[in-house]
Structure formats: structure tokens, C-alpha cells
Design a protein around this motif. Structure first.
Motif, PDB file in Angstrom:
ATOM      1  N   ALA A   1       0.837  -1.206   0.000  1.00  0.00           N
ATOM      2  CA  ALA A   1       0.000   0.000   0.000  1.00  0.00           C
ATOM      3  C   ALA A   1       0.871   1.255   0.000  1.00  0.00           C
ATOM      4  O   ALA A   1       2.037   1.221   0.424  1.00  0.00           O
ATOM      5  N   PRO A   2       0.332   2.394  -0.452  1.00  0.00           N
ATOM      6  CA  PRO A   2       1.092   3.649  -0.381  1.00  0.00           C
ATOM      7  C   PRO A   2       1.563   3.924   1.046  1.00  0.00           C
ATOM      8  O   PRO A   2       0.889   3.567   2.021  1.00  0.00           O
ATOM      9  N   VAL A   3       2.743   4.538   1.156  1.00  0.00           N
ATOM     10  CA  VAL A   3       3.351   4.801   2.461  1.00  0.00           C
ATOM     11  C   VAL A   3       3.027   6.220   2.912  1.00  0.00           C
ATOM     12  O   VAL A   3       3.288   7.181   2.172  1.00  0.00           O
ATOM     13  N   LEU A   4       2.505   6.330   4.109  1.00  0.00           N
ATOM     14  CA  LEU A   4       2.035   7.628   4.603  1.00  0.00           C
ATOM     15  C   LEU A   4       3.152   8.660   4.677  1.00  0.00           C
ATOM     16  O   LEU A   4       2.970   9.826   4.322  1.00  0.00           O
ATOM     17  N   THR A   5       4.321   8.256   5.153  1.00  0.00           N
ATOM     18  CA  THR A   5       5.407   9.224   5.350  1.00  0.00           C
ATOM     19  C   THR A   5       5.894   9.820   4.026  1.00  0.00           C
ATOM     20  O   THR A   5       6.572  10.840   4.027  1.00  0.00           O
ATOM     21  N   GLU A   6       5.540   9.195   2.924  1.00  0.00           N
ATOM     22  CA  GLU A   6       5.914   9.754   1.613  1.00  0.00           C
ATOM     23  C   GLU A   6       4.892  10.780   1.136  1.00  0.00           C
ATOM     24  O   GLU A   6       5.061  11.370   0.070  1.00  0.00           O
ATOM     25  N   HIS A   7       3.816  10.970   1.905  1.00  0.00           N
ATOM     26  CA  HIS A   7       2.763  11.905   1.506  1.00  0.00           C
ATOM     27  C   HIS A   7       2.466  12.924   2.596  1.00  0.00           C
ATOM     28  O   HIS A   7       1.376  13.482   2.645  1.00  0.00           O
ATOM     29  N   LEU A   8       3.435  13.149   3.463  1.00  0.00           N
ATOM     30  CA  LEU A   8       3.229  14.125   4.542  1.00  0.00           C
ATOM     31  C   LEU A   8       3.265  15.552   3.987  1.00  0.00           C
ATOM     32  O   LEU A   8       3.985  15.851   3.029  1.00  0.00           O
ATOM     33  N   ASP A   9       2.524  16.458   4.622  1.00  0.00           N
ATOM     34  CA  ASP A   9       2.651  17.873   4.316  1.00  0.00           C
ATOM     35  C   ASP A   9       4.007  18.349   4.829  1.00  0.00           C
ATOM     36  O   ASP A   9       4.634  17.709   5.692  1.00  0.00           O
ATOM     37  N   ALA A  10       4.462  19.485   4.300  1.00  0.00           N
ATOM     38  CA  ALA A  10       5.818  19.966   4.606  1.00  0.00           C
ATOM     39  C   ALA A  10       6.014  20.225   6.100  1.00  0.00           C
ATOM     40  O   ALA A  10       7.047  19.884   6.678  1.00  0.00           O
ATOM     41  N   GLU A  11       4.996  20.802   6.740  1.00  0.00           N
ATOM     42  CA  GLU A  11       5.130  21.124   8.171  1.00  0.00           C
ATOM     43  C   GLU A  11       5.245  19.854   9.022  1.00  0.00           C
ATOM     44  O   GLU A  11       6.056  19.772   9.944  1.00  0.00           O
ATOM     45  N   SER A  12       4.442  18.849   8.705  1.00  0.00           N
ATOM     46  CA  SER A  12       4.499  17.591   9.459  1.00  0.00           C
ATOM     47  C   SER A  12       5.819  16.875   9.210  1.00  0.00           C
ATOM     48  O   SER A  12       6.396  16.271  10.129  1.00  0.00           O
ATOM     49  N   ALA A  13       6.300  16.938   7.963  1.00  0.00           N
ATOM     50  CA  ALA A  13       7.582  16.301   7.652  1.00  0.00           C
ATOM     51  C   ALA A  13       8.707  16.958   8.446  1.00  0.00           C
ATOM     52  O   ALA A  13       9.584  16.268   8.992  1.00  0.00           O
ATOM     53  N   GLU A  14       8.679  18.293   8.556  1.00  0.00           N
ATOM     54  CA  GLU A  14       9.700  19.000   9.324  1.00  0.00           C
ATOM     55  C   GLU A  14       9.592  18.665  10.817  1.00  0.00           C
ATOM     56  O   GLU A  14      10.612  18.466  11.489  1.00  0.00           O
ATOM     57  N   HIS A  15       8.363  18.602  11.310  1.00  0.00           N
ATOM     58  CA  HIS A  15       8.122  18.224  12.713  1.00  0.00           C
ATOM     59  C   HIS A  15       8.731  16.847  12.991  1.00  0.00           C
ATOM     60  O   HIS A  15       9.423  16.642  13.997  1.00  0.00           O
ATOM     61  N   PHE A  16       8.489  15.930  12.078  1.00  0.00           N
ATOM     62  CA  PHE A  16       8.969  14.553  12.256  1.00  0.00           C
ATOM     63  C   PHE A  16      10.495  14.513  12.198  1.00  0.00           C
ATOM     64  O   PHE A  16      11.140  13.807  12.990  1.00  0.00           O
ATOM     65  N   GLU A  17      11.101  15.262  11.271  1.00  0.00           N
ATOM     66  CA  GLU A  17      12.559  15.285  11.156  1.00  0.00           C
ATOM     67  C   GLU A  17      13.189  15.850  12.429  1.00  0.00           C
ATOM     68  O   GLU A  17      14.206  15.348  12.902  1.00  0.00           O
ATOM     69  N   GLN A  18      12.578  16.898  12.984  1.00  0.00           N
ATOM     70  CA  GLN A  18      13.121  17.496  14.216  1.00  0.00           C
ATOM     71  C   GLN A  18      13.025  16.520  15.386  1.00  0.00           C
ATOM     72  O   GLN A  18      13.920  16.436  16.215  1.00  0.00           O
ATOM     73  N   LEU A  19      11.914  15.794  15.438  1.00  0.00           N
ATOM     74  CA  LEU A  19      11.769  14.798  16.509  1.00  0.00           C
ATOM     75  C   LEU A  19      12.863  13.736  16.386  1.00  0.00           C
ATOM     76  O   LEU A  19      13.526  13.397  17.378  1.00  0.00           O
ATOM     77  N   LYS A  20      13.066  13.232  15.190  1.00  0.00           N
ATOM     78  CA  LYS A  20      14.078  12.183  14.997  1.00  0.00           C
ATOM     79  C   LYS A  20      15.464  12.711  15.344  1.00  0.00           C
ATOM     80  O   LYS A  20      16.273  12.006  15.971  1.00  0.00           O
ATOM     81  N   ALA A  21      15.747  13.964  14.949  1.00  0.00           N
ATOM     82  CA  ALA A  21      17.063  14.546  15.240  1.00  0.00           C
ATOM     83  C   ALA A  21      17.275  14.688  16.749  1.00  0.00           C
ATOM     84  O   ALA A  21      18.371  14.427  17.267  1.00  0.00           O
ATOM     85  N   THR A  22      16.211  15.072  17.459  1.00  0.00           N
ATOM     86  CA  THR A  22      16.330  15.229  18.918  1.00  0.00           C
ATOM     87  C   THR A  22      16.573  13.884  19.595  1.00  0.00           C
ATOM     88  O   THR A  22      17.403  13.768  20.501  1.00  0.00           O
ATOM     89  N   LEU A  23      15.857  12.878  19.149  1.00  0.00           N
ATOM     90  CA  LEU A  23      16.052  11.544  19.731  1.00  0.00           C
ATOM     91  C   LEU A  23      17.463  11.038  19.430  1.00  0.00           C
ATOM     92  O   LEU A  23      18.113  10.429  20.292  1.00  0.00           O
ATOM     93  N   HIS A  24      17.911  11.299  18.211  1.00  0.00           N
ATOM     94  CA  HIS A  24      19.271  10.868  17.840  1.00  0.00           C
ATOM     95  C   HIS A  24      20.302  11.557  18.734  1.00  0.00           C
ATOM     96  O   HIS A  24      21.232  10.921  19.241  1.00  0.00           O
TER      97      HIS A  24
END
Length: 425
Positions: free
Chosen positions: A221-244
Motif C-alpha cells: 500500500a502507499p506509504v504515509l510518510t511519503e505523503h506528509l505535508d511539509a510542516e508535518s515532515a519538518e516536525h517529524f525530522e526534528q523529533l528524529k534529530a532530537t532523539l538521535h
């Protein structure tokens, strides 16, 4: 003899030998919540059914099949809470805790779902949870995950796997929904009955299906993270960077959608391979539209909950043992019985932290001493008629070869305070 009343299936007693582990987990969690500035909120076990149908979603297993719902004497439909996030949000709105405010809250207590009882899944189960209301950024998402990771360390729990995903905003999820409907409609023959029903109502829930015969079609099935809006994608990237940056390992699982309709953007689960099919120990996510959905002003929010039964099973053997009494008082005779209870009260008043158990009921000295030994006490205090008349007590060590001593009241207090309380904590 009257017939014994059986417990309700899936609703278990937590017996005294298990409660020390529960208390230890709860104490560790409470300490960590306080360390991060979270405050306890206690909400009712019973709420209006509408609260859960509007928040969790009409087309969810919880609302459709699992809630304990009844009509009260006023004709209102009420339900035992199946989870606590909706109740926390309702309480925050009801008590004016949301508008222009930020809240860090935690809760604990029983929840109820009519499920098929199995190991790690019961009809009455207990959750500990944390909720943060009024925080829009990914920093609070990271804080909540870091707080849960700290709890695992405090409990000595290793090997949990963190999985993350982002569901995006309502708008991006709607666009993704249309893609899913198109895809699954093309593969309708591969769907089971539940998934066909969800196709027109909540197709994201199809991704949650555990039906092994559907896993191939779900994987393609299509993957949700490939269809995120720009703001949500940035939010997610910042979360991952903080956890890293904080050294918290994670795996992005694009099929993780969680089972409740109110989630948006960040969702996550802590998983274990030690509990069979019940792999999720702690789950959570952002629910930025729920406050508004339940009648409050738009307020971003996020939270998680952990299952106590599963966590207690994972940490079994790690918890400190329940401390027995420091001393076991054995009064012998009617006068000594009354005097013994009074003496015990005086000693508890004088010695902070003293654990003193009094032998109650009749019986021989031999029988009482057996109970003293089984209590785990370090010493027995024997108060007979002769000792009572002389203002003395026999102090008999139970865990050493030291000889018993006859002590006056003052010496006994000093001895207990020094030898028992200080040495045994």
C-alpha cells in the motif's frame, strides 16, 4: 455453605505477593513524572459514552465492540473508561485548564474493555499515562519519549524497541486517505470483512490489520510518510534529530497508525519480544485536534500510556522485595493483649518508620512464635503477665543466634530505634 461468587472473567485480583512490584513500578513512575514537572490528574472511571465515541472514533473496535456501556437511572448512556486520554482532555476543558495554558499531566488507574482475555490482555487492566496539553512543537514529543526511556532505565528494563511514525495533519491524512481508498478498492478481493467495512469509513485502520492473509496487500500500500505535508515532515525530522542527539534508538515504521482516530502527526510504540502477541508495552501520539473536537479551543497535545500488567510481568524479579516488619509483638494473656496494642502504638509514635506487627487472637506461645517467624520480622517482642507487671519486654532475635534479652520500656525503644530501624532501613 453458600456457593462462592466467582470473579468476572478477565478481571483479576492483584494479590499481596504481587503488589510490591506494582508499588515499585508506580513509585518509579511517580518520581520520574515529578522530575519532569508532570502533575497527577485523577479522572472518573465512568464517563458519558459520547466522550469516547467522539474521541476514539465510532468505527473502532473499542467503541464498536469493547466498551462496557449501560444506561443509568436518568436514561443517560454511560461507559466505563476504555482509556484515559479522552477523560483527561474532558477534565482539562471542564476545569478551565486549557485556554492559553500549558499542562503536563499524568494519571494512573484501571481501564475496561470487553476483549477476549489472554496473557497480557484483560478486561480490567491498568494504565499509567502522561499527557502534555498546549505544546505544538516536536520538543515535547521528544520529552515524552525520553521520559518513558528514563522509566525503562529506572526499572532495569532492557531490549525495548521504539517505533515511530507520523500521520501528518488532517489535511495531508485526507489526501493520503484518498490514495488508500483507491489502492484498497483495487484490491478489494484481498480484504477481510472488517477491512471492507473500514474502507469507506476509516481506511487507515486497514493498515492496523493483523490478518496474516492481508499482510502482502498491506505491505504494498502507499506509504504515509511519503505523503506528509511539509510542516508535518519538518516536525517529524526534528523529533528524529532530537532523539538521535539524546542517544535514543528508534525505527521508523510507516505502517504504524495506532488504533484511535484522534491521533495526528507523531505516533510511537515501545515494543518487546518477550510477551508473545502482546508486544506493545507503551504507546502514544499527538492528538492536536482532540481538544477542539471535545468542545475546547484548538490546543495541540500529545501523550502516552503504558500497560501496567505487561510492564509488571517484564520487570518481575527486578523489584525490591516487600520489607517485613522490624518486630513482631506477642502479647500473652488478656491484660497483656490490651497493653500490647497500646505499647505498639507508643512505639510507632516514637520511632519513625518502625514496622511493628502485633499478634492478634488466641493461641499458644509456640503458635505465635511460628507466625512471628513467617512474618519475616527480625525480632519477636514477648509481653507476658510477668513482664507487664515488671514494665519489661522479652526481646528475642529471630534472624541471628544472639541470645534473647529482657528489656525495660525505655531500653526497648532505644534498641528498636538503633538496632532495628537504623540497621534495616
Amino acid at each position: 455453605m453458600a456457593q462462592a461468587i466467582q470473579p468476572i472473567r478477565g478481571m483479576n485480583d492483584i494479590l499481596p505477593e504481587a503488589t510490591p512490584t506494582w508499588q515499585w513500578v508506580e513509585a518509579c513512575a511517580r518520581e520520574i513524572f515529578q522530575a519532569y514537572g508532570y502533575h497527577e490528574l485523577r479522572v472518573p472511571i465512568v464517563e458519558r459514552t459520547e466522550l469516547f465515541s467522539r474521541s476514539i472514533g465510532e468505527v473502532t473496535d473499542i467503541v464498536e465492540k469493547e466498551m462496557y456501556t449501560f444506561t443509568d437511572r436518568n436514561g443517560d448512556s454511560l461507559s466505563l473508561r476504555p482509556e484515559a486520554t479522552a477523560s483527561c482532555v474532558r477534565a482539562a476543558i471542564s476545569n478551565g485548564m486549557v485556554h492559553n495554558q500549558q499542562q503536563r499531566l499524568w494519571y494512573a488507574g484501571p481501564m475496561f474493555r470487553y476483549e477476549r482475555p489472554q496473557k497480557g490482555r484483560y478486561r480490567q487492566f491498568h494504565q499509567l499515562g502522561a499527557e502534555a496539553l498546549g505544546f505544538p512543537g516536536p520538543d515535547i514529543d521528544a520529552e515524552l519519549i525520553l521520559m518513558s526511556a528514563r522509566l525503562w532505565r529506572a526499572l532495569g528494563l532492557e531490549g525495548l524497541q521504539l517505533e515511530l511514525n507520523s500521520l501528518g495533519t488532517s489535511a495531508s491524512r485526507q489526501a493520503y486517505r484518498e490514495l488508500l481508498v483507491e489502492y484498497f478498492s483495487d484490491h478489494r478481493d484481498a480484504l477481510d470483512e472488517d477491512s471492507v467495512r473500514r474502507l469507506g469509513q476509516n481506511p487507515l485502520r486497514i493498515l492496523d490489520s493483523k490478518n496474516p492473509e492481508m499482510q502482502a496487500v498491506i505491505a504494498a500500500a502507499p506509504v504515509l510518510t511519503e505523503h506528509l505535508d511539509a510542516e508535518s515532515a519538518e516536525h517529524f525530522e526534528q523529533l528524529k534529530a532530537t532523539l538521535h542527539a539524546a542517544g535514543v534508538a528508534y525505527r521508523v515504521n510507516p505502517r504504524l497508525v495506532r488504533g484511535l482516530d484522534y491521533y495526528s502527526r507523531t505516533v510511537f510504540e515501545w515494543l518487546t519480544d518477550r510477551l508473545g502477541a502482546q508486544a506493545a508495552v507503551c504507546s502514544g501520539g499527538r492528538y492536536d485536534t482532540l481538544v477542539e473536537q471535545l468542545g475546547g479551543r484548538p490546543t495541540p497535545a500529545i501523550g502516552w500510556a503504558l500497560g501496567m500488567e505487561r510492564l509488571v510481568e517484564l520487570v518481575a524479579g527486578h523489584a525490591p522485595q516487600d520489607a517485613g516488619p522490624h518486630a513482631y509483638l506477642v502479647p500473652l494473656g488478656e491484660k497483656a493483649q490490651s497493653a500490647g496494642l497500646a505499647l505498639a502504638e507508643q512505639l510507632r509514635d516514637e520511632i519513625t518508620g518502625l514496622r511493628l506487627q502485633v499478634h492478634c487472637g488466641s493461641g499458644s506461645l509456640k503458635s505465635a512464635m511460628k507466625k512471628a517467624d513467617r512474618s519475616g520480622a527480625a525480632a519477636a517482642l514477648i509481653l507476658g503477665e510477668e513482664e507487664l507487671a515488671a514494665g519489661q519486654v522479652v526481646f528475642k532475635p529471630l534472624r541471628s543466634v544472639d541470645a534473647q534479652q529482657v528489656m525495660d520500656r525505655e531500653t526497648l525503644g532505644s534498641y528498636l530505634a538503633k538496632s532495628v530501624v537504623e540497621h534495616r532501613g
